[in-house]
Scaffold this motif. Structure first.
Motif, PDB file in Angstrom:
ATOM      1  N   LEU A 474      28.365  46.922  56.338  1.00 19.09           N
ATOM      2  CA  LEU A 474      27.457  46.143  55.582  1.00 19.09           C
ATOM      3  C   LEU A 474      28.529  45.058  54.591  1.00 19.09           C
ATOM      4  CD1 LEU A 474      24.319  48.122  54.478  1.00 19.09           C
ATOM      5  CD2 LEU A 474      24.731  46.376  56.528  1.00 19.09           C
ATOM      6  N   GLY A 475      29.088  45.664  53.815  1.00 23.60           N
ATOM      7  CA  GLY A 475      30.293  45.012  53.180  1.00 23.60           C
ATOM      8  C   GLY A 475      30.908  43.998  53.872  1.00 23.60           C
ATOM      9  N   THR A 476      31.612  44.389  55.072  1.00 19.17           N
ATOM     10  CA  THR A 476      32.279  43.507  55.795  1.00 19.17           C
ATOM     11  C   THR A 476      31.544  42.351  56.464  1.00 19.17           C
ATOM     12  OG1 THR A 476      33.316  45.443  56.689  1.00 19.17           O
ATOM     13  CG2 THR A 476      34.379  43.376  57.580  1.00 19.17           C
ATOM     14  N   ILE A 477      30.264  42.438  56.823  1.00 17.88           N
ATOM     15  CA  ILE A 477      29.475  41.600  57.059  1.00 17.88           C
ATOM     16  C   ILE A 477      29.072  40.623  55.919  1.00 17.88           C
ATOM     17  CG2 ILE A 477      26.793  41.141  57.844  1.00 17.88           C
ATOM     18  CD1 ILE A 477      26.899  43.787  59.390  1.00 17.88           C
ATOM     19  N   ARG A 478      28.795  41.198  54.673  1.00 12.87           N
ATOM     20  CA  ARG A 478      28.526  40.233  53.619  1.00 12.87           C
ATOM     21  C   ARG A 478      29.642  39.157  53.572  1.00 12.87           C
ATOM     22  NH1 ARG A 478      26.782  41.344  47.825  1.00 12.87           N
ATOM     23  NH2 ARG A 478      29.116  41.727  47.667  1.00 12.87           N
ATOM     24  N   GLU A 479      30.958  39.808  53.994  1.00 11.42           N
ATOM     25  CA  GLU A 479      31.956  38.690  53.651  1.00 11.42           C
ATOM     26  C   GLU A 479      32.086  37.962  54.729  1.00 11.42           C
ATOM     27  OE1 GLU A 479      35.392  41.248  53.308  1.00 11.42           O
ATOM     28  OE2 GLU A 479      34.632  42.324  51.296  1.00 11.42           O
ATOM     29  N   GLY A 480      31.119  37.969  55.841  1.00 12.65           N
ATOM     30  CA  GLY A 480      31.151  37.067  56.857  1.00 12.65           C
ATOM     31  C   GLY A 480      31.838  37.463  57.984  1.00 12.65           C
ATOM     32  N   ALA A 481      32.401  38.566  57.987  1.00 15.80           N
ATOM     33  CA  ALA A 481      33.207  38.865  59.380  1.00 15.80           C
ATOM     34  C   ALA A 481      32.209  39.909  60.365  1.00 15.80           C
ATOM     35  CB  ALA A 481      34.562  39.829  58.924  1.00 15.80           C
ATOM     36  N   VAL A 482      31.165  39.223  60.655  1.00 12.90           N
ATOM     37  CA  VAL A 482      30.271  40.161  61.337  1.00 12.90           C
ATOM     38  C   VAL A 482      30.850  40.706  62.692  1.00 12.90           C
ATOM     39  CG1 VAL A 482      28.137  40.004  62.552  1.00 12.90           C
ATOM     40  CG2 VAL A 482      28.545  38.391  60.722  1.00 12.90           C
ATOM     41  N   PHE A 483      31.591  39.961  63.466  1.00 15.25           N
ATOM     42  CA  PHE A 483      32.276  40.727  64.679  1.00 15.25           C
ATOM     43  C   PHE A 483      33.126  41.858  64.043  1.00 15.25           C
ATOM     44  CE2 PHE A 483      35.403  40.618  67.850  1.00 15.25           C
ATOM     45  CZ  PHE A 483      34.608  40.796  68.952  1.00 15.25           C
ATOM     46  N   ASP A 484      33.972  41.730  63.323  1.00 14.22           N
ATOM     47  CA  ASP A 484      34.932  42.828  62.941  1.00 14.22           C
ATOM     48  C   ASP A 484      34.103  44.011  62.529  1.00 14.22           C
ATOM     49  OD1 ASP A 484      36.940  41.313  63.292  1.00 14.22           O
ATOM     50  OD2 ASP A 484      37.486  40.700  61.352  1.00 14.22           O
ATOM     51  N   ALA A 485      33.137  43.743  61.584  1.00 13.23           N
ATOM     52  CA  ALA A 485      32.297  44.676  61.071  1.00 13.23           C
ATOM     53  C   ALA A 485      31.594  45.703  62.204  1.00 13.23           C
ATOM     54  CB  ALA A 485      31.117  44.151  60.235  1.00 13.23           C
ATOM     55  N   ILE A 486      31.192  44.985  63.332  1.00 19.49           N
ATOM     56  CA  ILE A 486      30.486  45.493  64.410  1.00 19.49           C
ATOM     57  C   ILE A 486      31.447  46.263  65.112  1.00 19.49           C
ATOM     58  CG2 ILE A 486      29.122  44.972  66.283  1.00 19.49           C
ATOM     59  CD1 ILE A 486      27.404  43.066  64.850  1.00 19.49           C
ATOM     60  N   VAL A 487      32.692  45.747  65.693  1.00 24.18           N
ATOM     61  CA  VAL A 487      33.458  46.438  66.445  1.00 24.18           C
ATOM     62  C   VAL A 487      34.037  47.649  65.639  1.00 24.18           C
ATOM     63  CG1 VAL A 487      35.527  46.062  67.777  1.00 24.18           C
ATOM     64  CG2 VAL A 487      33.841  44.229  67.809  1.00 24.18           C
ATOM     65  N   ASP A 488      34.699  47.257  64.458  1.00 27.83           N
ATOM     66  CA  ASP A 488      35.610  48.307  63.806  1.00 27.83           C
ATOM     67  C   ASP A 488      34.717  49.562  62.990  1.00 27.83           C
ATOM     68  OD1 ASP A 488      37.734  46.856  64.660  1.00 27.83           O
ATOM     69  OD2 ASP A 488      38.010  46.021  62.636  1.00 27.83           O
ATOM     70  N   ILE A 520      29.151  57.406  74.647  1.00 30.15           N
ATOM     71  CA  ILE A 520      29.984  56.680  75.611  1.00 30.15           C
ATOM     72  C   ILE A 520      29.985  55.474  75.106  1.00 30.15           C
ATOM     73  CG2 ILE A 520      30.523  55.750  77.803  1.00 30.15           C
ATOM     74  CD1 ILE A 520      29.301  58.455  78.678  1.00 30.15           C
ATOM     75  N   VAL A 521      29.151  54.873  74.729  1.00 32.10           N
ATOM     76  CA  VAL A 521      29.099  53.087  74.160  1.00 32.10           C
ATOM     77  C   VAL A 521      30.121  53.311  72.862  1.00 32.10           C
ATOM     78  CG1 VAL A 521      27.771  51.535  73.022  1.00 32.10           C
ATOM     79  CG2 VAL A 521      26.833  52.709  75.039  1.00 32.10           C
ATOM     80  N   GLY A 522      29.614  54.323  72.019  1.00 28.97           N
ATOM     81  CA  GLY A 522      30.455  54.273  70.577  1.00 28.97           C
ATOM     82  C   GLY A 522      32.134  54.476  71.111  1.00 28.97           C
ATOM     83  N   ALA A 523      32.397  55.255  72.048  1.00 32.12           N
ATOM     84  CA  ALA A 523      33.763  55.609  72.250  1.00 32.12           C
ATOM     85  C   ALA A 523      34.633  54.243  72.911  1.00 32.12           C
ATOM     86  CB  ALA A 523      33.879  56.703  73.358  1.00 32.12           C
ATOM     87  N   VAL A 524      33.691  53.490  73.544  1.00 37.21           N
ATOM     88  CA  VAL A 524      34.406  52.357  74.306  1.00 37.21           C
ATOM     89  C   VAL A 524      34.536  51.550  73.285  1.00 37.21           C
ATOM     90  CG1 VAL A 524      33.757  50.533  75.776  1.00 37.21           C
ATOM     91  CG2 VAL A 524      33.152  52.696  76.405  1.00 37.21           C
ATOM     92  N   MET A 525      33.418  51.475  72.307  1.00 36.02           N
ATOM     93  CA  MET A 525      33.716  50.397  71.005  1.00 36.02           C
ATOM     94  C   MET A 525      34.909  50.826  70.365  1.00 36.02           C
ATOM     95  SD  MET A 525      29.901  49.834  70.108  1.00 36.02           S
ATOM     96  CE  MET A 525      30.045  48.626  68.645  1.00 36.02           C
ATOM     97  N   ILE A 526      35.189  51.944  69.972  1.00 40.72           N
ATOM     98  CA  ILE A 526      36.288  52.470  69.271  1.00 40.72           C
ATOM     99  C   ILE A 526      37.379  51.933  69.962  1.00 40.72           C
ATOM    100  CG2 ILE A 526      37.499  54.524  68.436  1.00 40.72           C
ATOM    101  CD1 ILE A 526      34.756  55.728  68.016  1.00 40.72           C
ATOM    102  N   MET A 527      37.552  52.200  71.194  1.00 42.51           N
ATOM    103  CA  MET A 527      38.760  51.926  72.115  1.00 42.51           C
ATOM    104  C   MET A 527      39.239  50.559  71.958  1.00 42.51           C
ATOM    105  SD  MET A 527      39.250  54.710  74.995  1.00 42.51           S
ATOM    106  CE  MET A 527      37.759  54.624  75.976  1.00 42.51           C
ATOM    107  N   TRP A 528      38.046  49.748  71.954  1.00 44.35           N
ATOM    108  CA  TRP A 528      38.216  48.276  72.011  1.00 44.35           C
ATOM    109  C   TRP A 528      38.893  47.935  70.678  1.00 44.35           C
ATOM    110  CZ3 TRP A 528      33.741  44.308  71.656  1.00 44.35           C
ATOM    111  CH2 TRP A 528      34.276  42.935  71.830  1.00 44.35           C
ATOM    112  N   SER A 529      38.027  48.552  69.674  1.00 39.89           N
ATOM    113  CA  SER A 529      38.600  48.232  68.243  1.00 39.89           C
ATOM    114  C   SER A 529      40.018  48.644  67.842  1.00 39.89           C
ATOM    115  CB  SER A 529      37.562  48.909  67.485  1.00 39.89           C
ATOM    116  OG  SER A 529      38.485  49.479  66.216  1.00 39.89           O
ATOM    117  N   GLY A 530      40.260  49.639  68.550  1.00 43.65           N
ATOM    118  CA  GLY A 530      41.958  50.142  68.446  1.00 43.65           C
ATOM    119  C   GLY A 530      42.710  49.083  69.089  1.00 43.65           C
TER     120      GLY A 530
END
Lengths: 654, 186
Positions: A474-488, A520-530
């Motif tokens: 939420l904090g990252t979204i508040r700062e405007g980095a919505v995409f980063d927040a969702i992925v990371d 699996i969805v979560g894991a894929v997102m984590i891998m993408w974020s990494g």
């Protein structure tokens, strides 16, 4: 809710108004004045010295008065830091009516005179000690000296040596007279003929004694040289000195009644000094003064109203800039506010950060309850809290309110764990309605079934960490980095519940394959974020897997919540031990054993409550700071401290 | 000064522990399982107690001196002194649970040698972790008192830092409790 909005305030005013404006600001209590490096303003130095001098005088007076009287403080005041109170009228009267210089001079004079008197009395007492045995001596002291034909001396010799004087020395030419005898010593007056052997000093040393000369002792106290007269005179002088001392002491005692006034004056001058320091560090031109600071957006009108008495003044308020160190004030509703105490121990959030208090509040509330885990302890805590707030005047009642709130949750937790003063109902009221009532709520027994509580603790821990990650997102979204927040962060928010549910489904507790897909969805997102920040295409797979590394730290964080079980067990078992000892004493002391039971129960449970409330508080706090805050909280903000009257020693009330 | 004492007390604690172990190894068969179990329970209470006694003593000494300097700090110093006192309580708790496991309050069980050793070793995690964490926690508390002296308004922070050390005493306690409750077969 959360961090209060601030406005940056700049006040331009005539330099002459400086002192008066600062005093008005102090009384308004709304402006946090920004302090600057102090500037060279030598023409102020005189003032500075004046305050320092007054304060050092006052502190001398204060410590002098404190020998005679003290402000009464109750035992509780030591914990609350409560200060004696004084009405504003009284305060004004004291400040206007007290001549510090005069009191200071008197105090110094009295102090010096008392010291002199004590020294004189001590010296005279020593004289009396030496003279007193010789009181029967009827020869004036100045007469005891060599004459034309005789030598005369006074001496103190061991009494038994007098019995066989003749054995060792020829006493033909020696005459002696025993003046006194005490503790095996004798005071003697000796006469010999001059020019005869042995000499007088040889006689004295042969007797094993010492010769004495009393002329120094009687000096100034006897005209005739008689010991008796000297003693009488000394006694009279001493009693005069004592009378004088009594008089000074009673005067001091009277003056010392004004200790409160002195404390008020110390605060008054500290306040002056504080304002002066601020004024010194305020930027200014030859005619204009610039006061910078921050005020809550809500209170800007109050500030403007308060300063409207000045005509030649300009107030500018604006939105604070991005990289300014804006002071932080936490604003929460009445349910959350006490938990600010927990946040404040760690520090304040940055101005642009979220206030973590609303997020930690429910968890702290629950963790504390599970650690203490006894229904009656909870009731005691709440009642204590209410009583304390009602009877004590506290500047800051957050902590005590927090204990009151946590008392309520402890009541629930204790009821669920079937702990009412430990196992008191079954130990002393087995089979009665009380036991039936208390056991009605019990759903788990931490002592006999700790594994369930361990699972609950760790489960709550996982939820706690999960919420921490969500807050970060939420904090990252508040700062405007919505995409980063969702992925990371969002990736973990999805992955963790997926993983847990999947493990549960493996254990056969859930009959569904949906958790697997969530995971699996979560894991894929984590891998993408990494992988997404890794520029090297060949390294991407490794970074992707490396993204899972965090799971290690989440795992060890989770284990830390086992302390909830441990502390819960500790308080529960000590409660049981207390009850057991109380029950044993009934059989151990036949007949009257019952008398001791309430004593043991009260002392034992009170001890358990105090020591475990401390432990529960600290460990629940630690779980917030180390496990929870590390997920999202930066902290390090400057607390909002509006300019206020200095209240170091007393509380001025309207 | 206190820093120098920590090593000594850890050593004393370990010597007591080793002494008990040797007694158990050589005389265990003659003493029987109950004695071994009691030795374990006693160790937990005694070692945890030593840790807390030394720790609370040292912190109390400093707190008293600081209270003399400024009596207003008493309320802030007291929790700091009490903090390393919990280890002794944890030790006592484990000792008590060992007694409960032996059914000491309802006619004592006759433990075999093996069961005696089980109780003995189950008590050790708590005994050792409480001894050492108590001493080192006192060190942090002593430094924390300087926070109280210099910045009384930040006293809360002084309470949290020592709690980090206590974590391991809590874990030792938990390990011992779980071992006694579930791993010891009686």
């Amino acid at each position: 809710m959360a961090v209060a909005r601030m406005r940056k305030v700049t006040i331009f005013a005539y330099e002459d108004l400086g002192e008066s404006i600062f005093e008005t600001l102090r009384d308004l209590e709304v402006l946090h004045v920004t302090k600057r490096e102090s500037r060279d303003l030598s023409y102020y130095e005189e003032d500075e010295d004046k305050y320092d001098e007054k304060l050092s005088q006052l502190s001398v007076i204060k410590s002098y008065f404190e020998q005679y009287t003290s402000i009464e403080k109750s035992f509780l005041d030591m914990f609350t830091g409560a200060k004696p109170q004084m009405s504003y009228e009284e305060f004004k009267r004291v400040v206007a009516g007290c001549d510090v210089d005069e009191v200071f001079v008197t105090v110094q004079k009295h102090g010096k005179r008392l010291k002199e008197i004590d020294q004189a009395i001590q010296e005279l007492t020593q004289r009396v000690e030496v003279l007193a045995p010789w009181v029967e001596l009827d020869i004036p002291i100045p007469e005891i000296r060599p004459t034309k034909t005789c030598d005369m001396q006074l001496a103190i010799v061991p009494s038994n040596s007098l019995n066989h004087v003749g054995d060792e020395i020829s006493t033909e030419y020696v005459h002696f007279h025993e003046v006194w005898r005490e503790h095996g010593n004798s005071g003697v007056w000796l006469v010999t003929l001059l020019d005869q052997e042995p000499s007088l000093s040889a006689v004295v040393s042969a007797l094993g004694g010492v010769s004495v000369n009393l002329s120094r002792e009687i000096e100034g106290y006897s005209e005739t040289g008689s010991v008796k007269e000297a003693l009488n005179n000394i006694e009279k002088t001493v009693s005069d000195l004592l009378a004088e001392r009594e008089e000074i002491l009673s005067k001091d005692g009277e003056m010392a009644q004004d200790l409160m006034g002195i404390l008020a004056l110390i605060d008054y001058y500290l306040d002056k000094q504080n304002l002066f320091e601020l004024r010194k560090s305020t930027p200014k031109t030859r005619f204009t003064l610039v006061i910078e600071g921050y005020a809550k957006a809500k209170e800007i009108d109050k500030l403007r109203d308060g300063l409207s008495i000045y005509k030649d003044i300009e107030i500018v308020d604006e939105e604070p800039g991005e990289d300014e160190d804006v002071p932080v004030f936490l604003e929460n509703n009445v349910l959350i506010r006490p938990f600010e105490f927990v946040t404040n121990i760690y520090g304040y959030p940055q101005y642009n950060e979220m206030d973590p208090t609303p997020f930690l509040a429910p968890f702290f509330w629950i963790f504390f309850a599970m650690c203490l885990g006894d229904a009656i302890y909870g009731i005691i805590l709440s009642i204590f809290s209410i009583w304390f707030i009602k009877t004590q005047s506290l500047e800051d009642d957050k902590l005590i309110r927090l204990l009151g709130y946590c008392g309520v949750s402890t009541l629930f937790a204790g009821a669920l764990m079937g702990s009412w003063f430990g196992d008191l109902p079954s130990t002393f009221f087995g089979g009665t309605a009380i036991e039936r009532f208390t056991s009605k709520f019990a759903v788990l027994d931490p002592v006999n079934d700790p594994i369930t509580l361990l699972v609950v603790s760790l489960g709550l821990g996982i939820v706690h960490l999960w919420v921490g990650i969500i807050v970060k997102m939420l904090g990252t979204i508040r700062e405007g980095a919505v995409f980063d927040a969702i992925v990371d962060d969002g990736s973990w928010v999805v992955f963790i519940p997926g993983l847990i549910l999947w493990v549960l489904s493996l254990m056969g507790m859930i009959q569904s394959s949906i958790p697997l897909y969530i995971m699996i969805v979560g894991a894929v997102m984590i891998m993408w974020s990494g992988a997404r920040n890794q520029p090297n295409i060949f390294m991407k797979p490794i970074s992707a897997v490396g993204g899972f590394y965090n799971i290690v730290s989440y795992f060890s964080d989770t284990l830390s919540y086992a302390r909830i079980l441990a502390l819960g067990l500790a308080s529960a078992i000590i409660g049981v031990v207390v009850n057991m000892i109380a029950a044993l004493i009934v059989d151990m002391v036949p007949g009257v054993g019952w008398v001791f039971v309430p004593v043991i129960l009260i002392v034992g449970h009170l001890f358990n409550l105090v020591i475990n409330a401390l432990g529960s508080f600290i460990h629940s706090g630690r779980l917030q700071y180390v496990e929870f805050f590390s997920k999202f909280f930066e902290g390090g903000g400057t607390p909002f401290r509006p300019l206020k009257r200095v209240r170091k020693n007393i509380m001025v009330i309207d | 000064m206190f820093e120098g004492m920590i090593g000594k007390w850890v050593l004393i604690g370990c010597l007591i522990l080793v002494g008990m172990l040797i007694v158990g190894l050589f005389f265990g068969p003659f003493l029987g399982g109950n004695v071994l179990a009691l030795m374990g329970a006693g160790l937990a209470v005694a070692l945890g107690g030593i840790g807390s006694i030394v720790a609370v003593g040292a912190t109390g000494e400093k707190a008293a001196g600081m209270t003399a300097e400024n009596p207003d700090n008493f309320g802030r110093l007291l929790p700091l002194q009490a903090l390393p006192g919990t280890q002794g309580i944890y030790g006592f708790l484990v000792g008590f649970l060992a007694l409960v496991k032996m059914e000491a309050f309802a006619g004592v069980l006759e433990l075999s040698l093996e069961q005696g050793w089980q109780v003995f070793f189950a008590c050790l995690p708590c005994a050792l972790s409480c001894l050492i964490s108590g001493l080192y926690q006192a060190k942090v508390c002593l430094s924390g008192m300087d926070i109280v002296a210099k910045k009384p308004e930040e006293s809360g922070k002084a309470l949290i830092l020592p709690a980090m050390v206590e974590t391991y005493a809590v874990l030792g306690l938990l390990a011992s409790v779980l071992m006694i409750m579930f791993a010891v077969k009686i």
